[in-house]
Design a protein around this motif. Structure first.
Motif, PDB file in Angstrom:
ATOM      1  N   THR A 130      37.287  46.205  43.560  1.00 53.25           N
ATOM      2  CA  THR A 130      38.686  45.828  43.740  1.00 53.25           C
ATOM      3  C   THR A 130      39.450  46.887  44.525  1.00 53.25           C
ATOM      4  O   THR A 130      40.333  46.566  45.315  1.00 53.25           O
ATOM      5  CB  THR A 130      39.354  45.614  42.375  1.00 53.25           C
ATOM      6  OG1 THR A 130      38.546  44.743  41.611  1.00 53.25           O
ATOM      7  CG2 THR A 130      40.723  44.998  42.536  1.00 53.25           C
ATOM      8  N   LEU A 131      39.093  48.146  44.309  1.00 51.63           N
ATOM      9  CA  LEU A 131      39.836  49.218  44.986  1.00 51.63           C
ATOM     10  C   LEU A 131      39.545  49.286  46.475  1.00 51.63           C
ATOM     11  O   LEU A 131      40.388  49.708  47.247  1.00 51.63           O
ATOM     12  CB  LEU A 131      39.492  50.568  44.349  1.00 51.63           C
ATOM     13  CG  LEU A 131      40.536  51.162  43.427  1.00 51.63           C
ATOM     14  CD1 LEU A 131      40.074  52.505  42.938  1.00 51.63           C
ATOM     15  CD2 LEU A 131      41.879  51.289  44.086  1.00 51.63           C
ATOM     16  N   LEU A 136      37.793  41.751  46.235  1.00 54.22           N
ATOM     17  CA  LEU A 136      38.653  41.725  45.052  1.00 54.22           C
ATOM     18  C   LEU A 136      37.940  40.954  43.950  1.00 54.22           C
ATOM     19  O   LEU A 136      37.576  39.801  44.144  1.00 54.22           O
ATOM     20  CB  LEU A 136      39.973  41.046  45.429  1.00 54.22           C
ATOM     21  CG  LEU A 136      40.978  40.696  44.364  1.00 54.22           C
ATOM     22  CD1 LEU A 136      41.509  41.953  43.710  1.00 54.22           C
ATOM     23  CD2 LEU A 136      42.136  39.944  44.964  1.00 54.22           C
ATOM     24  N   THR A 137      37.711  41.601  42.812  1.00 47.55           N
ATOM     25  CA  THR A 137      37.021  40.932  41.716  1.00 47.55           C
ATOM     26  C   THR A 137      37.940  39.940  41.027  1.00 47.55           C
ATOM     27  O   THR A 137      39.002  40.329  40.552  1.00 47.55           O
ATOM     28  CB  THR A 137      36.534  41.966  40.685  1.00 47.55           C
ATOM     29  OG1 THR A 137      35.928  43.045  41.370  1.00 47.55           O
ATOM     30  CG2 THR A 137      35.541  41.341  39.742  1.00 47.55           C
TER      31      THR A 137
ATOM     32  N   LEU B  76      44.715  55.427  40.719  1.00 44.69           N
ATOM     33  CA  LEU B  76      43.417  54.853  41.052  1.00 44.69           C
ATOM     34  C   LEU B  76      42.846  54.043  39.895  1.00 44.69           C
ATOM     35  O   LEU B  76      42.128  53.076  40.099  1.00 44.69           O
ATOM     36  CB  LEU B  76      42.434  55.956  41.437  1.00 44.69           C
ATOM     37  CG  LEU B  76      42.564  56.460  42.863  1.00 44.69           C
ATOM     38  CD1 LEU B  76      41.513  57.506  43.140  1.00 44.69           C
ATOM     39  CD2 LEU B  76      42.415  55.316  43.836  1.00 44.69           C
ATOM     40  N   ILE B  77      43.136  54.469  38.658  1.00 37.04           N
ATOM     41  CA  ILE B  77      42.558  53.770  37.515  1.00 37.04           C
ATOM     42  C   ILE B  77      43.293  52.452  37.249  1.00 37.04           C
ATOM     43  O   ILE B  77      42.678  51.430  36.971  1.00 37.04           O
ATOM     44  CB  ILE B  77      42.600  54.665  36.260  1.00 37.04           C
ATOM     45  CG1 ILE B  77      41.659  55.859  36.449  1.00 37.04           C
ATOM     46  CG2 ILE B  77      42.176  53.893  35.034  1.00 37.04           C
ATOM     47  CD1 ILE B  77      41.807  56.914  35.404  1.00 37.04           C
ATOM     48  N   ASN B  79      45.439  50.637  39.298  1.00 33.00           N
ATOM     49  CA  ASN B  79      45.671  49.668  40.371  1.00 33.00           C
ATOM     50  C   ASN B  79      44.665  48.516  40.417  1.00 33.00           C
ATOM     51  O   ASN B  79      45.069  47.358  40.506  1.00 33.00           O
ATOM     52  CB  ASN B  79      45.720  50.400  41.708  1.00 33.00           C
ATOM     53  CG  ASN B  79      45.739  49.448  42.852  1.00 33.00           C
ATOM     54  OD1 ASN B  79      46.640  48.653  42.974  1.00 33.00           O
ATOM     55  ND2 ASN B  79      44.715  49.501  43.664  1.00 33.00           N
ATOM     56  N   PRO B  80      43.337  48.799  40.331  1.00 31.57           N
ATOM     57  CA  PRO B  80      42.419  47.660  40.407  1.00 31.57           C
ATOM     58  C   PRO B  80      42.592  46.693  39.246  1.00 31.57           C
ATOM     59  O   PRO B  80      42.394  45.478  39.413  1.00 31.57           O
ATOM     60  CB  PRO B  80      41.030  48.314  40.384  1.00 31.57           C
ATOM     61  CG  PRO B  80      41.232  49.658  39.842  1.00 31.57           C
ATOM     62  CD  PRO B  80      42.599  50.063  40.260  1.00 31.57           C
ATOM     63  N   ILE B  81      42.959  47.225  38.074  1.00 30.15           N
ATOM     64  CA  ILE B  81      43.127  46.339  36.923  1.00 30.15           C
ATOM     65  C   ILE B  81      44.305  45.393  37.165  1.00 30.15           C
ATOM     66  O   ILE B  81      44.240  44.194  36.882  1.00 30.15           O
ATOM     67  CB  ILE B  81      43.330  47.172  35.649  1.00 30.15           C
ATOM     68  CG1 ILE B  81      42.079  48.007  35.397  1.00 30.15           C
ATOM     69  CG2 ILE B  81      43.597  46.290  34.458  1.00 30.15           C
ATOM     70  CD1 ILE B  81      42.245  49.104  34.413  1.00 30.15           C
ATOM     71  N   SER B  83      45.445  44.453  40.141  1.00 27.66           N
ATOM     72  CA  SER B  83      45.051  43.507  41.183  1.00 27.66           C
ATOM     73  C   SER B  83      44.202  42.393  40.597  1.00 27.66           C
ATOM     74  O   SER B  83      44.394  41.209  40.880  1.00 27.66           O
ATOM     75  CB  SER B  83      44.246  44.208  42.277  1.00 27.66           C
ATOM     76  OG  SER B  83      45.046  45.091  42.978  1.00 27.66           O
ATOM     77  N   HIS B  84      43.242  42.792  39.759  1.00 30.53           N
ATOM     78  CA  HIS B  84      42.355  41.820  39.147  1.00 30.53           C
ATOM     79  C   HIS B  84      43.140  40.837  38.270  1.00 30.53           C
ATOM     80  O   HIS B  84      42.915  39.625  38.326  1.00 30.53           O
ATOM     81  CB  HIS B  84      41.307  42.553  38.315  1.00 30.53           C
ATOM     82  CG  HIS B  84      40.589  41.697  37.342  1.00 30.53           C
ATOM     83  ND1 HIS B  84      39.685  40.742  37.738  1.00 30.53           N
ATOM     84  CD2 HIS B  84      40.667  41.614  36.001  1.00 30.53           C
ATOM     85  CE1 HIS B  84      39.220  40.129  36.663  1.00 30.53           C
ATOM     86  NE2 HIS B  84      39.803  40.641  35.610  1.00 30.53           N
ATOM     87  N   ALA B  87      45.001  38.418  40.476  1.00 28.69           N
ATOM     88  CA  ALA B  87      44.133  37.421  41.095  1.00 28.69           C
ATOM     89  C   ALA B  87      43.699  36.375  40.081  1.00 28.69           C
ATOM     90  O   ALA B  87      43.735  35.172  40.348  1.00 28.69           O
ATOM     91  CB  ALA B  87      42.906  38.105  41.696  1.00 28.69           C
TER      92      ALA B  87
END
Lengths: 181, 123
Positions: A130-131, A136-137, B76-77, B79-81, B83-84, B87
């Protein structure tokens, strides 16, 4: 719900307390003088309460694997070299895409298999994917004991799951496998 | 030192600009999220690295330097969560990729008992 073991609680508590000390500037204050017991006491209270709630999710048995120097080394190499390089590569790619006149025409959600099984490895790979911009997962599923990612890919170069997996995961999975498996 | 700070700031701003432009131009919600990742990773990290260099070698304020590094880590830790979650939430609400390439949708259909059970084979 999982039971909270004492080592998990202690590990979470100490890590949280470290961050508390860093964020309140207490570690610098130890050397300068002006260390405050009140801030430390408040930190112990808050971190203890937080660790009680989230220790069971945060720390698992597998975390002990990191005590082996080889795995810790792999983690460091991954965080300091492998991942930043992939991050920069995909960032430049995505920036070019944003400025180029044509918009992506072949974006979509693809399903890719993964050989990883441990929870830490899966969440690490999912977050790494995702990063990196461009992938994107969306979801993780387990079918017949094998794990699959559903990944939104800005430019679906291949419909074949194996080829797509190779293009998306690249070196990331190999290194994460070295850390956790 | 000033040169290094300027380079990292400029790089961060270039990626932030790319992320913003992408966010406005992209055709559907997933592509927009992709572009926002651009902004959130190197856009922010470039600025943070510049700030770290400035506080460490310019101001010599170690407490601030450590705080900035911790800030970057948290970024960094988390942000992806986020985004996920966005989505997945968008997907659950019915947003689909505009191109129709969508293996998740295919598999959801194949799990429901319907007449096209034979032809859709998940793998």
């Amino acid at each position: 719900m999982k039971k909270l073991s004492f080592p998990a609680f202690l590990f979470t508590f100490l890590l949280l307390l470290l961050f508390w000390m860093l964020l309140t500037g207490q570690i610098a204050d130890i050397f300068r003088g002006g260390f405050s017991w009140q801030i430390l006491a408040a930190g112990i209270l808050v971190c203890g309460a937080a660790a009680l709630f989230c220790g069971r999710f945060f720390a698992h048995e597998e975390l002990r694997l990191l005590l082996q120097p080889k795995r810790l080394g792999a983690l460091l190499v991954y965080c300091l070299a492998v991942f930043p390089w992939e991050l920069i590569r995909f960032n430049v790619d995505m920036a070019v895409r944003a400025f180029s006149p044509g918009l992506p025409k072949k974006s979509g959600i693809v399903k890719i298999p993964t050989a990883l099984t441990s929870e830490y490895a899966l969440s690490m790979l999912a977050n790494s994917i995702t990063l990196t911009p461009g992938t994107l997962t969306v979801d993780i599923v387990t079918e017949d004991g094998k794990n699959y990612f559903y990944i939104h890919w800005i430019d679906v170069a291949s419909d074949d799951p194996e080829e797509a997996a190779q293009a998306i995961k690249g070196r990331l999975e190999k290194w994460i496998g070295r850390i956790w498996s | 030192m000033n040169i290094a700070v300027s380079i990292f700031l400029a790089a961060g701003l270039v990626f932030a600009l790319a992320g913003t432009v992408g966010l406005l131009r992209m055709p559907d919600v997933f592509c927009r999220l992709q572009s926002s990742t651009n902004l959130a990773t190197l856009g922010v990290l470039g600025v943070i690295v510049a700030a770290v260099i400035y506080t460490a070698f310019g101001l010599r304020d170690w407490a601030m330097t450590v705080k900035l590094i911790v800030l970057g880590l948290f970024y960094l830790i988390t942000n992806p969560i986020a985004s996920h979650a966005l989505a997945k939430g968008a997907y659950a609400r019915g947003a689909r990729p505009f191109t129709g390439i969508d293996h998740l949708q295919d598999d959801l259909i194949s799990e429901e008992p319907s007449e096209n059970e034979e032809e859709s084979h998940a793998g």
